[in-house]
Design a protein around this motif. Structure first.
Motif, mmCIF file in Angstrom:
data_model
loop_
_atom_site.group_PDB
_atom_site.id
_atom_site.type_symbol
_atom_site.label_atom_id
_atom_site.label_comp_id
_atom_site.label_asym_id
_atom_site.label_seq_id
_atom_site.Cartn_x
_atom_site.Cartn_y
_atom_site.Cartn_z
ATOM 1 N N SER A 1 0.810 -1.219 0.000
ATOM 2 C CA SER A 1 0.000 0.000 0.000
ATOM 3 C C SER A 1 0.847 1.274 0.000
ATOM 4 C CB SER A 1 -0.931 0.014 1.225
ATOM 5 O OG SER A 1 -0.173 -0.039 2.423
ATOM 6 N N ARG A 2 2.173 1.125 0.108
ATOM 7 C CA ARG A 2 3.052 2.294 0.130
ATOM 8 C C ARG A 2 3.209 2.838 -1.277
ATOM 9 N NH1 ARG A 2 8.908 1.243 2.354
ATOM 10 N NH2 ARG A 2 9.513 1.279 0.172
ATOM 11 N N PRO A 3 3.037 4.143 -1.469
ATOM 12 C CA PRO A 3 3.164 4.722 -2.815
ATOM 13 C C PRO A 3 4.550 4.516 -3.407
ATOM 14 C CG PRO A 3 2.173 6.288 -1.268
ATOM 15 C CD PRO A 3 2.697 5.160 -0.450
ATOM 16 N N VAL A 4 4.576 4.198 -4.694
ATOM 17 C CA VAL A 4 5.833 4.047 -5.425
ATOM 18 C C VAL A 4 6.000 5.261 -6.333
ATOM 19 C CG1 VAL A 4 7.089 2.651 -7.118
ATOM 20 C CG2 VAL A 4 5.707 1.528 -5.368
ATOM 21 N N PRO A 5 7.127 5.949 -6.293
ATOM 22 C CA PRO A 5 7.321 7.148 -7.139
ATOM 23 C C PRO A 5 7.181 6.802 -8.610
ATOM 24 C CG PRO A 5 9.404 6.406 -6.181
ATOM 25 C CD PRO A 5 8.336 5.636 -5.500
ATOM 26 N N ASN A 6 6.704 7.787 -9.404
ATOM 27 C CA ASN A 6 6.360 7.476 -10.797
ATOM 28 C C ASN A 6 7.563 7.324 -11.732
ATOM 29 O OD1 ASN A 6 7.128 10.146 -11.181
ATOM 30 N ND2 ASN A 6 5.042 10.913 -11.416
ATOM 31 N N PHE A 7 8.787 7.443 -11.208
ATOM 32 C CA PHE A 7 9.937 7.122 -12.065
ATOM 33 C C PHE A 7 10.250 5.626 -11.993
ATOM 34 C CE2 PHE A 7 12.124 7.826 -8.033
ATOM 35 C CZ PHE A 7 13.187 6.938 -8.056
ATOM 36 N N LEU A 8 9.478 4.908 -11.138
ATOM 37 C CA LEU A 8 9.624 3.467 -11.000
ATOM 38 C C LEU A 8 8.298 2.772 -11.277
ATOM 39 C CD1 LEU A 8 11.569 3.385 -7.593
ATOM 40 C CD2 LEU A 8 12.571 3.049 -9.864
ATOM 41 N N THR A 9 8.359 1.499 -11.622
ATOM 42 C CA THR A 9 7.160 0.667 -11.732
ATOM 43 C C THR A 9 7.452 -0.658 -11.054
ATOM 44 O OG1 THR A 9 5.560 -0.351 -13.240
ATOM 45 C CG2 THR A 9 7.845 -0.306 -13.980
ATOM 46 N N VAL A 10 6.470 -1.232 -10.373
ATOM 47 C CA VAL A 10 6.705 -2.448 -9.602
ATOM 48 C C VAL A 10 5.604 -3.469 -9.857
ATOM 49 C CG1 VAL A 10 5.504 -1.544 -7.556
ATOM 50 C CG2 VAL A 10 7.208 -3.353 -7.290
ATOM 51 N N ASP A 11 5.981 -4.744 -9.872
ATOM 52 C CA ASP A 11 5.059 -5.865 -9.993
ATOM 53 C C ASP A 11 5.304 -6.753 -8.779
ATOM 54 O OD1 ASP A 11 3.711 -8.216 -10.528
ATOM 55 O OD2 ASP A 11 4.359 -8.365 -12.610
ATOM 56 N N PHE A 12 4.429 -6.632 -7.759
ATOM 57 C CA PHE A 12 4.648 -7.370 -6.524
ATOM 58 C C PHE A 12 4.434 -8.871 -6.690
ATOM 59 C CE2 PHE A 12 3.890 -3.175 -4.431
ATOM 60 C CZ PHE A 12 5.099 -3.112 -3.753
ATOM 61 N N GLU A 13 3.600 -9.272 -7.641
ATOM 62 C CA GLU A 13 3.379 -10.702 -7.867
ATOM 63 C C GLU A 13 4.656 -11.358 -8.401
ATOM 64 O OE1 GLU A 13 -0.016 -11.756 -10.134
ATOM 65 O OE2 GLU A 13 -1.415 -10.661 -8.843
ATOM 66 N N ALA A 14 5.306 -10.697 -9.340
ATOM 67 C CA ALA A 14 6.559 -11.222 -9.892
ATOM 68 C C ALA A 14 7.765 -10.812 -9.048
ATOM 69 C CB ALA A 14 6.745 -10.733 -11.319
ATOM 70 N N LYS B 1 9.323 -7.885 -8.886
ATOM 71 C CA LYS B 1 10.338 -7.186 -9.667
ATOM 72 C C LYS B 1 9.861 -5.765 -9.938
ATOM 73 C CE LYS B 1 8.665 -8.606 -14.242
ATOM 74 N NZ LYS B 1 9.028 -9.297 -15.509
ATOM 75 N N GLY B 2 10.794 -4.906 -10.285
ATOM 76 C CA GLY B 2 10.469 -3.527 -10.601
ATOM 77 C C GLY B 2 11.468 -2.963 -11.579
ATOM 78 N N SER B 3 11.108 -1.851 -12.209
ATOM 79 C CA SER B 3 11.987 -1.237 -13.212
ATOM 80 C C SER B 3 12.050 0.265 -13.015
ATOM 81 C CB SER B 3 11.475 -1.536 -14.625
ATOM 82 O OG SER B 3 11.446 -2.921 -14.875
ATOM 83 N N MET B 4 13.146 0.856 -13.471
ATOM 84 C CA MET B 4 13.271 2.307 -13.481
ATOM 85 C C MET B 4 12.801 2.806 -14.844
ATOM 86 S SD MET B 4 16.578 4.815 -12.905
ATOM 87 C CE MET B 4 16.722 4.587 -11.138
ATOM 88 N N LEU B 5 11.787 3.641 -14.847
ATOM 89 C CA LEU B 5 11.212 4.147 -16.094
ATOM 90 C C LEU B 5 11.965 5.359 -16.623
ATOM 91 C CD1 LEU B 5 7.425 3.927 -15.124
ATOM 92 C CD2 LEU B 5 8.750 2.282 -16.462
ATOM 93 N N SER B 6 12.445 6.191 -15.710
ATOM 94 C CA SER B 6 13.136 7.425 -16.113
ATOM 95 C C SER B 6 14.075 7.861 -15.009
ATOM 96 C CB SER B 6 12.109 8.531 -16.393
ATOM 97 O OG SER B 6 11.361 8.813 -15.210
ATOM 98 N N GLN B 7 14.878 8.875 -15.286
ATOM 99 C CA GLN B 7 15.783 9.397 -14.268
ATOM 100 C C GLN B 7 14.967 10.052 -13.150
ATOM 101 O OE1 GLN B 7 18.898 8.972 -14.025
ATOM 102 N NE2 GLN B 7 19.876 8.817 -16.027
ATOM 103 N N PRO B 8 15.312 9.802 -11.893
ATOM 104 C CA PRO B 8 14.620 10.484 -10.794
ATOM 105 C C PRO B 8 14.955 11.971 -10.769
ATOM 106 C CG PRO B 8 16.496 9.245 -9.973
ATOM 107 C CD PRO B 8 16.360 8.897 -11.428
ATOM 108 N N THR B 9 14.063 12.759 -10.229
ATOM 109 C CA THR B 9 14.278 14.196 -10.082
ATOM 110 C C THR B 9 14.013 14.597 -8.633
ATOM 111 O OG1 THR B 9 11.976 14.782 -10.571
ATOM 112 C CG2 THR B 9 13.485 14.559 -12.454
ATOM 113 N N LYS B 10 14.264 15.839 -8.322
ATOM 114 C CA LYS B 10 14.061 16.325 -6.956
ATOM 115 C C LYS B 10 12.609 16.143 -6.517
ATOM 116 C CE LYS B 10 14.428 20.411 -4.019
ATOM 117 N NZ LYS B 10 14.762 21.850 -3.927
#
Length: 208
Positions: free
Chosen positions: A166-179, A181-190
Motif C-alpha cells: 500500500s506504500r506509494p511508489v514514485p512514478n519514475f519506478l514501476t513495480v510488480d509485486f506478484e513477480a 520485480k520492478g523497473s526504473m522508467l526514467s531518471q529520478p528528479t528532486k
C-alpha cells in the motif's frame, strides 16, 4: 570513519526532522521525534541560532543520513555531479536516488534504506538478470531489479511485500509485486524525493 551504528532515531532528532530511517516505526506513535522533538544530549533543548556554515553543514549531514552515505563517497558523488554541468545539486540528488539500495527501498522490497542495503549485500537481488550485491550501484532507466527465485519464498520477503504493497511508489519506478520485480522508467528528479532537501546549501558548502 566507521559506519554509524548507534540508535537511528537519534539522527532524526538531531536534524529535527523525520528521515524515515526505521521503516514502519517512523509512521507510528513510537516515533522518537514525535515524543521528543529536540536534539539528543543534555543541551538538546537549546535553540541556538546556526551560522550560515552551520546551516549548510546540517543540510549535508541530513542528506548523508537519509541515504546512509559516508563523507568520502558523498564527496565523490558531488564531484561527479559537478562534472556533469548544469544544476549540480539536482545531479547530486539524482545520483543518490539512483543507488540500488535506494531503488530497492522505494520499490517496496525493504522497510528502510538500511534494510535495503543489507538485503542487496546478501545477494537477494538481480539487475537485468545479473547478480548485483553492490548497494551503491547506479541503476539506469530501463533496468529491471528482481528478487531471486530462492528469496521469493522467504517469510521475511513475504512479510515485507504484504506490509509495503500500500506504500506509494514514485512514478519514475514501476513495480510488480506478484513477480517481485520492478523497473526504473526514467531518471529520478528532486520532485520524487519524499523529504524536503535544500541541495543548493550543500553546493554552497562544497564550493567554499
Amino acid at each position: 570513519m566507521a559506519r554509524y551504528t548507534d540508535a537511528s532515531c537519534r539522527l532524526c532528532r538531531r536534524e529535527k526532522e523525520k528521515l524515515y530511517l526505521k521503516g514502519d516505526r517512523c509512521y507510528s506513535a513510537k516515533c522518537a521525534l514525535s515524543r521528543r522533538s529536540y536534539a539528543p544530549g543534555q543541551h538538546g533543548k537549546k535553540n541556538a541560532k546556526l551560522s550560515e556554515y552551520g546551516t549548510q553543514l546540517r543540510e549535508k549531514q541530513k542528506v548523508k543520513r537519509i541515504y546512509g552515505v559516508l563523507e568520502k563517497q558523498f564527496k565523490e558523488y558531488y564531484e561527479i555531479a559537478l562534472k556533469k554541468g548544469g544544476v549540480t545539486g539536482e545531479h547530486l540528488l539524482m545520483l543518490l536516488e539512483s543507488r540500488l539500495d535506494n531503488v530497492v527501498y522505494r520499490l517496496g522490497f525493504a522497510k528502510s534504506r538500511k534494510e535495503a542495503r543489507q538485503l542487496v549485500l546478501h545477494n537477494h537481488f538481480t539487475v537485468d538478470g545479473h547478480k548485483t550485491n553492490i548497494p551503491s550501484y547506479i541503476v539506469k532507466p530501463g533496468q529491471t531489479i528482481q528478487l531471486k527465485e530462492k528469496s521469493k519464498k522467504s517469510p521475511k520477503f513475504i512479510e515485507i511485500i504484504e506490509d509495503n504493497q500500500s506504500r506509494p511508489v514514485p512514478n519514475f519506478l514501476t513495480v510488480d509485486f506478484e513477480a517481485m520485480k520492478g523497473s526504473m522508467l526514467s531518471q529520478p528528479t528532486k520532485e520524487h524525493i519524499e523529504i524536503p532537501i535544500q541541495e543548493q546549501l550543500i553546493v554552497e558548502l562544497y564550493s567554499k
